[in-house]
Design a protein around this motif. Structure first.
Motif, PDB file in Angstrom:
ATOM      1  N   SER A  19     134.696  96.421  24.068  1.00  0.00           N
ATOM      2  CA  SER A  19     135.730  95.459  23.670  1.00  0.00           C
ATOM      3  C   SER A  19     135.408  94.052  24.159  1.00  0.00           C
ATOM      4  O   SER A  19     135.959  93.074  23.646  1.00  0.00           O
ATOM      5  N   GLY A  20     134.516  93.939  25.134  1.00  0.00           N
ATOM      6  CA  GLY A  20     134.183  92.623  25.684  1.00  0.00           C
ATOM      7  C   GLY A  20     133.051  91.913  24.977  1.00  0.00           C
ATOM      8  O   GLY A  20     132.666  90.810  25.390  1.00  0.00           O
ATOM      9  N   LEU A  21     132.492  92.487  23.912  1.00  0.00           N
ATOM     10  CA  LEU A  21     131.384  91.850  23.212  1.00  0.00           C
ATOM     11  C   LEU A  21     131.870  90.618  22.441  1.00  0.00           C
ATOM     12  O   LEU A  21     132.890  90.659  21.759  1.00  0.00           O
ATOM     13  N   LEU A  22     131.110  89.534  22.531  1.00  0.00           N
ATOM     14  CA  LEU A  22     131.545  88.255  21.968  1.00  0.00           C
ATOM     15  C   LEU A  22     131.701  88.285  20.454  1.00  0.00           C
ATOM     16  O   LEU A  22     132.588  87.651  19.896  1.00  0.00           O
ATOM     17  N   LYS A  23     130.819  89.011  19.753  1.00  0.00           N
ATOM     18  CA  LYS A  23     130.847  88.955  18.293  1.00  0.00           C
ATOM     19  C   LYS A  23     131.789  89.986  17.667  1.00  0.00           C
ATOM     20  O   LYS A  23     131.754  90.197  16.452  1.00  0.00           O
ATOM     21  N   ASN A  24     132.650  90.597  18.452  1.00  0.00           N
ATOM     22  CA  ASN A  24     133.601  91.574  17.921  1.00  0.00           C
ATOM     23  C   ASN A  24     134.533  90.951  16.888  1.00  0.00           C
ATOM     24  O   ASN A  24     134.773  89.733  16.883  1.00  0.00           O
ATOM     25  N   ASN A  25     135.099  91.812  16.040  1.00  0.00           N
ATOM     26  CA  ASN A  25     136.118  91.354  15.106  1.00  0.00           C
ATOM     27  C   ASN A  25     137.425  91.077  15.854  1.00  0.00           C
ATOM     28  O   ASN A  25     137.536  91.341  17.055  1.00  0.00           O
ATOM     29  N   PRO A  26     138.458  90.528  15.188  1.00  0.00           N
ATOM     30  CA  PRO A  26     139.711  90.207  15.878  1.00  0.00           C
ATOM     31  C   PRO A  26     140.366  91.398  16.568  1.00  0.00           C
ATOM     32  O   PRO A  26     140.999  91.238  17.618  1.00  0.00           O
ATOM     33  N   VAL A  27     140.214  92.600  16.017  1.00  0.00           N
ATOM     34  CA  VAL A  27     140.810  93.786  16.649  1.00  0.00           C
ATOM     35  C   VAL A  27     140.152  94.048  18.008  1.00  0.00           C
ATOM     36  O   VAL A  27     140.826  94.329  18.999  1.00  0.00           O
ATOM     37  N   GLY A  28     138.815  93.962  18.065  1.00  0.00           N
ATOM     38  CA  GLY A  28     138.118  94.152  19.325  1.00  0.00           C
ATOM     39  C   GLY A  28     138.474  93.084  20.337  1.00  0.00           C
ATOM     40  O   GLY A  28     138.701  93.373  21.520  1.00  0.00           O
ATOM     41  N   ASN A  29     138.546  91.832  19.891  1.00  0.00           N
ATOM     42  CA  ASN A  29     138.909  90.736  20.803  1.00  0.00           C
ATOM     43  C   ASN A  29     140.316  90.909  21.343  1.00  0.00           C
ATOM     44  O   ASN A  29     140.580  90.690  22.533  1.00  0.00           O
ATOM     45  N   PHE A  30     141.249  91.316  20.462  1.00  0.00           N
ATOM     46  CA  PHE A  30     142.638  91.509  20.888  1.00  0.00           C
ATOM     47  C   PHE A  30     142.748  92.669  21.869  1.00  0.00           C
ATOM     48  O   PHE A  30     143.497  92.612  22.838  1.00  0.00           O
ATOM     49  N   HIS A  31     141.969  93.740  21.623  1.00  0.00           N
ATOM     50  CA  HIS A  31     141.976  94.893  22.523  1.00  0.00           C
ATOM     51  C   HIS A  31     141.459  94.497  23.907  1.00  0.00           C
ATOM     52  O   HIS A  31     141.945  94.986  24.925  1.00  0.00           O
ATOM     53  N   GLN A  32     140.493  93.593  23.925  1.00  0.00           N
ATOM     54  CA  GLN A  32     139.943  93.127  25.202  1.00  0.00           C
ATOM     55  C   GLN A  32     140.982  92.303  25.975  1.00  0.00           C
ATOM     56  O   GLN A  32     141.082  92.398  27.202  1.00  0.00           O
ATOM     57  N   LEU A  33     141.778  91.528  25.252  1.00  0.00           N
ATOM     58  CA  LEU A  33     142.774  90.669  25.901  1.00  0.00           C
ATOM     59  C   LEU A  33     144.011  91.444  26.348  1.00  0.00           C
ATOM     60  O   LEU A  33     144.782  90.932  27.164  1.00  0.00           O
ATOM     61  N   THR A  34     144.213  92.643  25.832  1.00  0.00           N
ATOM     62  CA  THR A  34     145.405  93.422  26.162  1.00  0.00           C
ATOM     63  C   THR A  34     145.047  94.626  27.043  1.00  0.00           C
ATOM     64  O   THR A  34     145.046  94.520  28.264  1.00  0.00           O
ATOM     65  N   LYS A  35     144.717  95.738  26.433  1.00  0.00           N
ATOM     66  CA  LYS A  35     144.478  96.976  27.187  1.00  0.00           C
ATOM     67  C   LYS A  35     143.308  96.848  28.179  1.00  0.00           C
ATOM     68  O   LYS A  35     143.400  97.296  29.323  1.00  0.00           O
ATOM     69  N   ALA A  36     142.217  96.209  27.743  1.00  0.00           N
ATOM     70  CA  ALA A  36     141.057  96.086  28.627  1.00  0.00           C
ATOM     71  C   ALA A  36     141.374  95.217  29.839  1.00  0.00           C
ATOM     72  O   ALA A  36     140.989  95.544  30.966  1.00  0.00           O
ATOM     73  N   ASN A  37     142.078  94.123  29.616  1.00  0.00           N
ATOM     74  CA  ASN A  37     142.444  93.262  30.744  1.00  0.00           C
ATOM     75  C   ASN A  37     143.359  93.969  31.728  1.00  0.00           C
ATOM     76  O   ASN A  37     143.249  93.783  32.945  1.00  0.00           O
ATOM     77  N   ARG A  38     144.272  94.790  31.225  1.00  0.00           N
ATOM     78  CA  ARG A  38     145.155  95.551  32.116  1.00  0.00           C
ATOM     79  C   ARG A  38     144.338  96.519  32.964  1.00  0.00           C
ATOM     80  O   ARG A  38     144.604  96.717  34.156  1.00  0.00           O
ATOM     81  N   ALA A  39     143.331  97.140  32.336  1.00  0.00           N
ATOM     82  CA  ALA A  39     142.481  98.083  33.070  1.00  0.00           C
ATOM     83  C   ALA A  39     141.687  97.379  34.163  1.00  0.00           C
ATOM     84  O   ALA A  39     141.540  97.898  35.275  1.00  0.00           O
ATOM     85  N   ILE A  40     141.164  96.192  33.856  1.00  0.00           N
ATOM     86  CA  ILE A  40     140.384  95.440  34.852  1.00  0.00           C
ATOM     87  C   ILE A  40     141.252  95.033  36.036  1.00  0.00           C
ATOM     88  O   ILE A  40     140.816  95.092  37.189  1.00  0.00           O
TER      89      ILE A  40
END
Length: 266
Positions: free
Chosen positions: A66-87
């Motif tokens: 989810s942290g890859l720069l060239k991800n689509n908007p869904v991947g970017n949004f997942h990184q900003l929400t669920k992934a950030n909570r996990a970190i």
């Protein structure tokens, strides 16, 4: 579930069903404003070792992809929400120890002229490959209704390899997968914004190709060689393994391996 089934990864008895890919890669509805990215997910029979006891690996994979720069908007949004909570639940050294080696922060300019802080470093390829191997085995079981028994090889398109030969082979495989026909004309995966996959027809040696794509751009290529398959002999591959400067032609394109300026001189 049918307790007589075997695990998709081993000979143990299946005690549950595992999501392929892991459930945590798919955004939750509380984050997606009601859009259901978890509909019709793939599950396969699994033992405890290859399901509940690998939850840490599943979370590692989510954070890595989810942290890859060239991800689509869904991947970017997942990184900003669920992934950030996990970190935030982890200790401050988690990224450096588990996700990226030689970690450092950088910044890039976005299309609106603002700057975004990003993480840079060397990915944990060994653990990443282990996680993706499980997904490949699961998709093989889903496709052919049997556990794969043989040798699995993979190349990750979203990784920049330091080895020139591996990097060239990655580009070759990417192009080859684009040109070859697949078993079915349509891509598989009911949530393509998160993940989809394609199986290719077995070649003359019985090798089966698989392409998986996460968040629109992160591609991984796999080759399955069953134990019953013929060992492929390819003169070009033998020359490459021997360090000889070799060209592989695919259509009108040429791919050079063991480039002359990289070949050790006697």
């Amino acid at each position: 579930m049918n307790t007589e089934q075997q695990c998709y990864m081993c000979n143990r008895e299946a005690t549950s069903r595992e999501h392929v890919p892991p459930l945590c890669l798919f955004p939750e509805m509380k984050d997606s404003k009601g859009i259901n990215f978890r509909k019709d997910l793939i599950t396969v029979p699994s033992c405890d070792l290859h399901n509940s006891k690998k939850s840490d690996d599943d979370e590692f994979l989510m954070l890595s992809l989810s942290g890859l720069l060239k991800n689509n908007p869904v991947g970017n949004f997942h990184q900003l929400t669920k992934a950030n909570r996990a970190i935030k639940r982890k200790n401050k050294d988690f990224i450096e120890k588990e996700i990226l080696r030689n970690h450092r922060y950088g910044k890039i300019q976005t299309t609106d002229g603002k700057f975004r802080i990003i993480s840079l470093g060397n990915p944990n390829i060994e653990r990443l490959s282990k996680c993706l191997k499980h997904i490949a085995y699961g998709l093989f079981y889903q496709e052919f209704k049997e556990r794969f028994n043989g040798e699995l090889r993979m190349i990750l398109e979203f990784i920049e390899y330091s080895d020139d030969n591996i990097q060239t082979m990655k580009n070759f495989l990417k192009r080859r997968f684009e040109l070859e026909k697949v078993l079915n004309s349509e891509l598989k995966g009911n949530n393509p914004e998160v993940f989809y996959y394609q199986f290719h027809k077995p070649d003359e040696f019985g090798l089966i190709g698989l392409k998986i794509v996460f968040y629109g751009t992160a591609e991984a290529y796999f080759s399955f060689m069953e134990k019953s398959s013929k060992e492929p002999f390819n003169l070009g591959m033998k020359l490459i393994e021997g360090g000889m400067n070799t060209f592989i032609k695919l259509g009108e394109e040429k791919f050079e391996l063991n480039k002359k300026n990289n070949v050790n001189k006697a």
